[in-house]
Design a protein around this motif. Structure first.
Motif, PDB file in Angstrom:
ATOM      1  N   ALA A  15       0.844  -1.197   0.000  1.00  0.00           N
ATOM      2  CA  ALA A  15       0.000   0.000   0.000  1.00  0.00           C
ATOM      3  C   ALA A  15       0.878   1.247   0.000  1.00  0.00           C
ATOM      4  CB  ALA A  15      -0.921  -0.005   1.212  1.00  0.00           C
ATOM      5  N   ARG A  16       1.934   1.195   0.806  1.00  0.00           N
ATOM      6  CA  ARG A  16       2.834   2.348   0.888  1.00  0.00           C
ATOM      7  C   ARG A  16       3.497   2.601  -0.474  1.00  0.00           C
ATOM      8  NH1 ARG A  16       5.699   1.198   5.588  1.00  0.00           N
ATOM      9  NH2 ARG A  16       3.988   2.180   6.719  1.00  0.00           N
ATOM     10  N   LEU A  18       2.333   1.706  -3.419  1.00  0.00           N
ATOM     11  CA  LEU A  18       1.311   2.201  -4.347  1.00  0.00           C
ATOM     12  C   LEU A  18       1.083   3.696  -4.124  1.00  0.00           C
ATOM     13  CD1 LEU A  18      -0.818   1.325  -6.489  1.00  0.00           C
ATOM     14  CD2 LEU A  18      -2.438   1.073  -4.604  1.00  0.00           C
ATOM     15  N   ALA A  19       1.011   4.097  -2.856  1.00  0.00           N
ATOM     16  CA  ALA A  19       0.790   5.502  -2.531  1.00  0.00           C
ATOM     17  C   ALA A  19       1.935   6.349  -3.050  1.00  0.00           C
ATOM     18  CB  ALA A  19       0.637   5.666  -1.016  1.00  0.00           C
ATOM     19  N   LEU A  24       0.543  10.033  -3.434  1.00  0.00           N
ATOM     20  CA  LEU A  24      -0.452  10.323  -2.402  1.00  0.00           C
ATOM     21  C   LEU A  24       0.261  10.635  -1.088  1.00  0.00           C
ATOM     22  CD1 LEU A  24      -3.173   7.598  -3.033  1.00  0.00           C
ATOM     23  CD2 LEU A  24      -2.764   9.748  -4.207  1.00  0.00           C
ATOM     24  N   ALA A  25      -0.323  11.561  -0.330  1.00  0.00           N
ATOM     25  CA  ALA A  25       0.288  11.956   0.936  1.00  0.00           C
ATOM     26  C   ALA A  25      -0.376  11.203   2.086  1.00  0.00           C
ATOM     27  CB  ALA A  25       0.123  13.457   1.138  1.00  0.00           C
ATOM     28  N   SER A  26       0.406  10.889   3.087  1.00  0.00           N
ATOM     29  CA  SER A  26      -0.136  10.170   4.234  1.00  0.00           C
ATOM     30  C   SER A  26      -0.960  11.110   5.102  1.00  0.00           C
ATOM     31  CB  SER A  26       0.998   9.582   5.062  1.00  0.00           C
ATOM     32  OG  SER A  26       0.467   9.070   6.272  1.00  0.00           O
ATOM     33  N   LEU A  27      -2.132  10.646   5.524  1.00  0.00           N
ATOM     34  CA  LEU A  27      -2.972  11.456   6.411  1.00  0.00           C
ATOM     35  C   LEU A  27      -2.870  10.974   7.843  1.00  0.00           C
ATOM     36  CD1 LEU A  27      -6.299  11.747   4.400  1.00  0.00           C
ATOM     37  CD2 LEU A  27      -4.392  13.330   4.458  1.00  0.00           C
ATOM     38  N   SER A  28      -2.144   9.871   8.040  1.00  0.00           N
ATOM     39  CA  SER A  28      -2.111   9.294   9.380  1.00  0.00           C
ATOM     40  C   SER A  28      -1.055  10.004  10.217  1.00  0.00           C
ATOM     41  CB  SER A  28      -1.778   7.816   9.305  1.00  0.00           C
ATOM     42  OG  SER A  28      -2.293   7.282   8.122  1.00  0.00           O
ATOM     43  N   GLY A  29      -1.341  10.090  11.476  1.00  0.00           N
ATOM     44  CA  GLY A  29      -0.345  10.632  12.391  1.00  0.00           C
ATOM     45  C   GLY A  29      -0.027  12.074  12.073  1.00  0.00           C
TER      46      GLY A  29
ATOM     47  N   ILE B  11      -5.944   5.595  -0.357  1.00  0.00           N
ATOM     48  CA  ILE B  11      -5.567   4.231   0.001  1.00  0.00           C
ATOM     49  C   ILE B  11      -5.718   4.084   1.509  1.00  0.00           C
ATOM     50  CG2 ILE B  11      -3.740   2.499  -0.007  1.00  0.00           C
ATOM     51  CD1 ILE B  11      -2.497   3.978  -2.386  1.00  0.00           C
ATOM     52  N   PRO B  77      -6.796  10.488  13.252  1.00  0.00           N
ATOM     53  CA  PRO B  77      -5.681   9.619  12.865  1.00  0.00           C
ATOM     54  C   PRO B  77      -5.983   8.179  13.274  1.00  0.00           C
ATOM     55  CG  PRO B  77      -5.077  11.079  14.694  1.00  0.00           C
ATOM     56  CD  PRO B  77      -6.500  11.348  14.383  1.00  0.00           C
ATOM     57  N   PRO B  78      -5.686   7.220  12.390  1.00  0.00           N
ATOM     58  CA  PRO B  78      -5.946   5.826  12.751  1.00  0.00           C
ATOM     59  C   PRO B  78      -5.031   5.373  13.885  1.00  0.00           C
ATOM     60  CG  PRO B  78      -5.096   5.998  10.501  1.00  0.00           C
ATOM     61  CD  PRO B  78      -5.150   7.382  11.046  1.00  0.00           C
ATOM     62  N   GLU B  82      -2.636   2.793   7.966  1.00  0.00           N
ATOM     63  CA  GLU B  82      -2.335   4.100   7.409  1.00  0.00           C
ATOM     64  C   GLU B  82      -3.338   4.501   6.330  1.00  0.00           C
ATOM     65  OE1 GLU B  82       1.832   6.435   6.525  1.00  0.00           O
ATOM     66  OE2 GLU B  82       1.890   4.353   7.182  1.00  0.00           O
ATOM     67  N   VAL B  83      -3.474   5.816   6.168  1.00  0.00           N
ATOM     68  CA  VAL B  83      -4.358   6.371   5.137  1.00  0.00           C
ATOM     69  C   VAL B  83      -3.534   7.316   4.275  1.00  0.00           C
ATOM     70  CG1 VAL B  83      -6.420   7.740   4.687  1.00  0.00           C
ATOM     71  CG2 VAL B  83      -6.326   6.288   6.719  1.00  0.00           C
ATOM     72  N   TRP B  84      -3.638   7.147   2.965  1.00  0.00           N
ATOM     73  CA  TRP B  84      -3.010   8.105   2.056  1.00  0.00           C
ATOM     74  C   TRP B  84      -4.096   8.737   1.195  1.00  0.00           C
ATOM     75  CZ3 TRP B  84      -0.936   3.315   3.043  1.00  0.00           C
ATOM     76  CH2 TRP B  84       0.387   3.268   3.536  1.00  0.00           C
ATOM     77  N   ALA B  85      -3.909   9.988   0.836  1.00  0.00           N
ATOM     78  CA  ALA B  85      -4.899  10.620  -0.035  1.00  0.00           C
ATOM     79  C   ALA B  85      -4.219  11.602  -0.960  1.00  0.00           C
ATOM     80  CB  ALA B  85      -5.962  11.315   0.791  1.00  0.00           C
ATOM     81  N   ASP B  86      -4.940  11.896  -2.039  1.00  0.00           N
ATOM     82  CA  ASP B  86      -4.454  12.851  -3.024  1.00  0.00           C
ATOM     83  C   ASP B  86      -4.957  14.223  -2.594  1.00  0.00           C
ATOM     84  OD1 ASP B  86      -3.564  14.119  -5.192  1.00  0.00           O
ATOM     85  OD2 ASP B  86      -4.832  13.084  -6.639  1.00  0.00           O
TER      86      ASP B  86
END
Lengths: 295, 572
Positions: A15-16, A18-19, A24-29, B11, B77-78, B82-86
Motif C-alpha cells: 500500500a505504501r 502504491l501511494a 499520495l500523501a499520508s494522512l495518518s499521524g 488508500i 488519525p488511525p 495508514e491512510v493516504w490521499a491525493d
C-alpha cells in the motif's frame, strides 16, 4: 469497476509503495515538525483571514463596536488610578504614575486576552476542527493575531496619552513597536501551550483566569517591582523583574518613559523569552496534533 | 476495463480506530472517577479508491461509517494502519456550521482558505458559492441565524467550490429541498467527471444506488463487502430483512429482558412505537432523525396529548415509518419543522399514505420548538420549562427526563439566548419555574437573570446531572409495588436516537426509563433498578448501543433475585 475486495490482500508495504507511486500523501499521524511549519506557512492567508474575522466578531454585537477596545482600557486606567494611585498609594518611587499605569494596564490587558482566548482556541472552534483538515496551530496563532488587530486603538491611546503626561518624544519611541512585537511572539507561544492543555482537559481551563490574575498582581502593572524588590533576597527580586510578563511591561516603559532608561540586557532577555516561548509553544502544540477536537 | 491502471485517490491500509472514551462522572460511585474506556470503532479496514469513483458506505447505526470517513478526511488519525490521499480531502458533515458567530461571507473565506485556496482564488469563486448556496442577502448575517438547511447548503457550496480531489459526504444531502438536492447531485457528477472521488454515507439505499457506482458495507467496524453498488446494496438489504424476520439472530434470548431494535434509528423508532403504543392514536408527531434535540424537546408536549413521536429521514418518509403511521390509524400527522428541517418530500409521502398533514412551521430547530409550544394546549401554568441549547442532544435528554416528573416542557434556545418569541411563548406557558440546562459558557448568567422575571419561581440553572443521573432521579417517583415494566436505553451521545423513542413511549406508558452505558450498568441506574425490581425490562436499541452482556446483567434485577454485580467493580 472494482470487483469484491481485491485490495484486502494489499499489505501495508505494498500500500505504501502504491501511494508513493501515485504521489499520495499520508494522512495518518502528525507530519514532521518542518513539514508542519511549512504547511502552516502555506495557510498564512487563512490565518490572517481568520484573525481578521475573529477580531471583527469580538465587538460586532456591541452598539459602540470597536470603540470599546479604546473605552475599556481607558475606564480600566481610571479605576486602577483611583484604587492604586489614590487609595492604596502603590505609586511609590514612580514619578509619572499615570503613564506608568497606562502602559501596564494596556500591555497586560493584551496579555490577559491573548492567553484566555488562546487557551480556548481549539475548544471554541470545534466546528472548524471537525469539518476541515488544516494545521491546528493556525487557530491559536490566529487568536493571538486577532488580539493584535483588536488592540491597536489601545496602543494608539498610549502614544497619545504619554506625551500629555509630560513625557518627551525621543528616538526610544521607535522601539515601542519592537516591544509589542516581542510581546506577541511570547504570547503566541504561551497561547499554543495553553490551547493544548485546555484541549486535553477542559477542567484545566478554570486555572487560566487564576494564573492570569496572579500575573496581573505580580508583574508590576500598578507598582514598580524594582522599588519592592529590595525587600526580597536578590534571587527573588531578579525572578520578579525578569519573568516574561514583567519584562513585557518593562520593555514598553523603556520605550516610552524617560525614567526607565534603555537597558540592553532587558531587550536581549525579552528576545530570549520570545524565541524560547515560541519554540516551546510550537513543539508542545505540534506534538498534540491529531488529538485536537477528538471525541 | 481499459488497460490503463486506475489512478488511486485514497488508500486505506489495515486501519484500526480505537477511541478512548472518558465515561462521565455522576454515575461513579463515591464520587470516584469512572474509568477510561476504549471503543474499537473500525477494525482492520483496507481499500483503494480511484479517481472518478463515487463510493457509498452503508451499515447499521454505530457500524463505524462516520468514523471511517473522518479518517479518510484526515480528521481522525488511525490507531493502527495508514491512510493516504491525493490532496486535502473535504468533509461535509451534518452539523454544517463553521464559525457560528461570523457571517456566511466570512465563513466562505475561512472555509475555502482552510481547504488550501488562496485569497485571490476565493475572490474569483465567491459569487459562484453564494449563488449556488441560494442564501442571497443572508450571506451577510451571522451563521448562527441560519437554519440547518441554509448552513448545510452553504457548507456544501464551500466544500465543492474548491473542486476537492476527495469529497466526503456524511448524510448531509438529506437536508435541503428537492431543488437543492438535484443541484448538488449535478455538482457531484461534475466532480467525478473532473476525476474527483466522492464518498457518501446515507441511510437511504436509494440515494446510494442513484449516486454511487461502488459501495462498501461496514458492520461492527469491519468491512464486510466492497464491490459494485447493486451487489452490495442488495446483499445488505437481504441481510437487513433476515435480521428483521428473526429477532436478534446472534444474541441469546434473555427471559424477561426483551430487546426492541431496528437496523436504523428510523426502524428502531417505528418498532418501539409499534410495541409500546398498541391501538390507534389520533395525533402522531413526525420528527427528523437528523435533529434529535428538536425531536426530544417535543416529547413532553406530545405526551400531554397522547401523541407518539416518530423519527423519519429529513429527506423522505421512510417506508417503515409510513407503515407505522398506517398501523396507528392517525387522524392527523404533525410534521415537526419547516421544509428546511423536514423536506416537502416527507409531507408528500405522508399525504400519499392518506393522512392529513400539518406542519409545525419553523425555519430551524429553535423556531420550530417555539412554534410547537405556541400551540401547546396545556392549560395555563405548567410546572416548569426547561431551556436547552439547540444542538445539545444530551442536555435535551436530561431535560426531558427531568420534566417527566412534573408537567414540564422543553424549549430549544440558541447560544445567543432567548428571543422575543421565547418570551412570548414563556408568557403563554406561564411556568412556575424556569430551568436552564446549560453551563455559563453556553448560556451566560445574564440570560438566566433576564429570564427570572418570566416565572413565578424564578430561573435557575440545572448543571451536571448526566442523562443517566437524570433518568434515575426521575424514576425515583415510581412506587416499586406498582412498576411492572422498565424501559432501558443507552445514555451515550451516539445512541440518543434510541432514547428519543424510549422517552416518548415511557411517557405514554407511564413507565420509568433508565439509561445504561454501552457496556455496563452505571451505579445510579443500578441503585434504581434494585429498588424497582421490575418484572419485565425492555432494552431499546441494538447490541451496538447496549451490549448483550448488559442485557444479560439486566436480567439480574428482575423481581426478587439478588442481582449480579460485576461490571461496576471493574472501575479503573
Amino acid at each position: 469497476m472494482s470487483s469484491a475486495t481485491p485490495e484486502a490482500a494489499l499489505s501495508l508495504e505494498d500500500a505504501r509503495a502504491l501511494a508513493r507511486r501515485h504521489g499520495l500523501a499520508s494522512l495518518s499521524g502528525r507530519p514532521g515538525l518542518r513539514g508542519y511549519l511549512a504547511e502552516l506557512w502555506r495557510r498564512r492567508q487563512f490565518v490572517v483571514t481568520l484573525s481578521a474575522a475573529q477580531s471583527a466578531a469580538q465587538y460586532e454585537k456591541h452598539r459602540l463596536g470597536q470603540l470599546w477596545s479604546l473605552l475599556n482600557p481607558m475606564l480600566l486606567i481610571v479605576s486602577y488610578f483611583l484604587v492604586f494611585g489614590l487609595l492604596l498609594r502603590t505609586n511609590r518611587g514612580v514619578e509619572n504614575f499615570i503613564a506608568f499605569l497606562s502602559i501596564g494596564v494596556v500591555l497586560f490587558g493584551v496579555t490577559a486576552s491573548v492567553i484566555s482566548s488562546g487557551a480556548k482556541a481549539i475548544t471554541n472552534n470545534l466546528g472548524l476542527v471537525r469539518a476541515l483538515r488544516f494545521p491546528r496551530a493556525a487557530l491559536p496563532v490566529s487568536v493571538a493575531l486577532s488580539q493584535l488587530y483588536t488592540s491597536w486603538p489601545a496602543f494608539a491611546l498610549l502614544v497619545v496619552l504619554t506625551p500629555l503626561t509630560g513625557e518627551p518624544f525621543t528616538w526610544h519611541w521607535l522601539l515601542f513597536p519592537l516591544a509589542v512585537a516581542l510581546q506577541f511572539v511570547q504570547l503566541t507561544g504561551i497561547a499554543l501551550v495553553a490551547a493544548r492543555v485546555v484541549n486535553a482537559s477542559r477542567d484545566l481551563a478554570n486555572f487560566i483566569p487564576l494564573i492570569v490574575r496572579l500575573m496581573r498582581y505580580t508583574s508590576g502593572v500598578f507598582f514598580s517591582i524594582s522599588v519592592f524588590a529590595d525587600r526580597f533576597p536578590p534571587l527573588v527580586g531578579d525572578v520578579l523583574l525578569n519573568q516574561p510578563f514583567a519584562l513585557q511591561l518593562e520593555l514598553g516603559r523603556q520605550a516610552l518613559l524617560a525614567e526607565h532608561p534603555l537597558a540592553l540586557h532587558s531587550w536581549l532577555m525579552g528576545l530570549g523569552w520570545a524565541v524560547g516561548l515560541l519554540a516551546l509553544g510550537v513543539v508542545v502544540f505540534w506534538r498534540g496534533e491529531g488529538t485536537y477536537g477528538r471525541g | 476495463m481499459a488497460a490503463a491502471e486506475p489512478r488511486p485517490s485514497v488508500i486505506v491500509s489495515h486501519v484500526d480506530i480505537v477511541y478512548t472514551v472518558f465515561a462521565k462522572g455522576g454515575s461513579g460511585r463515591s464520587g470516584g472517577r469512572r474509568g477510561v474506556r476504549e471503543v474499537h470503532a473500525v477494525k482492520d479496514v483496507s481499500f483503494v479508491a480511484n479517481h472518478g469513483e463515487s463510493i457509498g458506505i452503508i451499515g447499521r447505526n454505530g457500524s463505524g461509517k462516520s468514523t471511517l470517513l473522518r479518517a479518510v478526511a484526515g480528521l481522525v488519525p488511525p490507531t493502527r494502519g495508514e491512510v493516504w490521499a491525493d490532496g486535502t480531502p473535504s468533509l461535509l458533515g451534518v452539523n454544517a456550521v463553521l464559525v457560528r458567530q461570523l457571517s456566511g461571507a466570512r465563513n466562505i473565506y475561512i472555509g475555502a482558505q482552510a481547504l488550501g485556496l488562496s485569497k485571490a482564488q476565493v475572490d474569483d469563486i465567491y459569487d459562484e458559492i453564494v449563488e449556488f448556496s441560494g442564501i442571497g442577502d443572508a450571506i451577510h448575517y451571522p451563521m448562527s441565524t441560519y437554519s440547518s438547511g441554509m448552513a448545510a447548503r452553504l457548507r456544501f457550496a464551500i466544500s465543492t467550490a474548491a473542486v476537492p480531489p476527495v469529497l466526503v459526504i456524511d448524510e448531509a444531502l438529506a437536508t435541503g429541498d428537492a431543488h437543492f438536492r438535484a443541484k448538488s447531485q449535478e455538482r457531484i457528477e461534475a466532480l467525478r467527471d473532473q476525476a474527483g472521488t466522492v464518498f457518501l454515507v446515507s441511510h437511504s439505499a436509494a440515494t446510494i444506488r442513484a449516486m454511487c457506482d461502488r459501495a462498501m458495507w461496514l458492520d461492527g467496524g469491519t468491512l464486510l463487502m466492497d464491490g459494485p453498488v447493486d451487489d452490495v446494496v442488495d446483499a445488505y438489504a437481504a441481510a437487513a430483512e433476515r435480521s428483521l424476520g428473526k429477532a436478534a439472530p446472534r444474541e441469546p434470548e434473555v427471559p424477561g429482558v426483551e430487546r426492541w431494535a431496528g437496523d436504523t434509528r428510523y426502524h428502531t423508532s417505528a418498532l418501539v412505537s409499534r410495541q409500546g403504543t398498541p391501538g390507534r392514536r389520533d395525533t402522531v408527531l413526525l420528527a427528523s432523525g437528523a435533529d434529535l434535540p428538536l425531536a426530544l424537546s417535543a416529547v413532553p408536549a406530545a405526551a400531554r396529548v397522547g401523541a407518539p413521536v416518530l423519527l423519519t429521514s429529513p429527506g423522505r418518509l421512510m417506508p417503515v415509518t409510513r407503515k407505522e403511521l398506517t398501523r396507528l390509524e392517525a387522524r392527523r400527522v404533525l410534521l415537526l419543522g419547516g421544509t428546511d428541517v423536514l423536506a416537502e418530500d416527507v409531507a408528500d409521502g405522508v399525504r400519499e399514505a392518506g393522512f392529513e398533514v400539518e406542519r409545525v412551521d419553523g425555519e430551524d430547530t429553535v423556531t420550530t420548538s417555539l412554534a410547537l409550544h405556541a400551540t401547546d394546549e396545556g392549560e395555563a401554568g405548567v410546572d416548569a420549562v426547561y431551556l436547552v441549547p439547540g444542538e445539545d442532544a444530551q442536555a435535551a435528554l436530561t431535560a426531558v427526563l427531568t420534566a417527566q416528573e412534573e408537567d414540564g416542557r422543553v424549549l430549544l434556545v440558541d447560544p445567543e439566548g432567548p428571543t422575543a418569541r421565547h418570551e412570548e411563548v414563556l408568557r403563554r406557558l406561564a411556568p412556575r419555574r424556569l430551568v436552564v440546562v446549560a453551563d455559563d459558557r453556553t448560556l451566560s448568567d445574564d440570560v438566566v437573570e433576564a429570564l427570572a422575571g418570566l416565572a413565578a419561581g424564578g430561573a435557575e440553572r440545572l448543571l451536571a446531572p448526566t442523562p443517566v443521573q437524570a433518568a434515575a432521579d426521575a424514576a425515583a417517583r415510581f412506587d416499586p409495588a406498582r412498576v411492572g415494566e422498565v424501559f432501558v436505553a443507552s445514555g451515550a451521545a451516539e445512541s440518543v436516537s434510541d432514547a428519543v423513542a424510549g422517552a416518548a413511549v415511557a411517557d405514554l406508558a407511564d413507565a420509568p426509563l433508565l439509561l445504561v452505558d454501552r457496556d455496563e450498568v452505571p451505579a445510579a441506574t443500578h441503585t434504581e433498578l434494585e429498588r424497582l425490581r421490575p418484572s419485565h425490562v425492555v432494552v431499546l436499541g441494538g447490541p451496538m448501543a447496549v451490549t448483550p452482556s448488559v442485557r444479560q446483567a439486566l436480567a439480574g434485577y428482575l423481581g426478587g433475585e439478588e442481582p449480579e454485580r460485576t461490571e461496576d467493580d471493574l472501575d479503573l
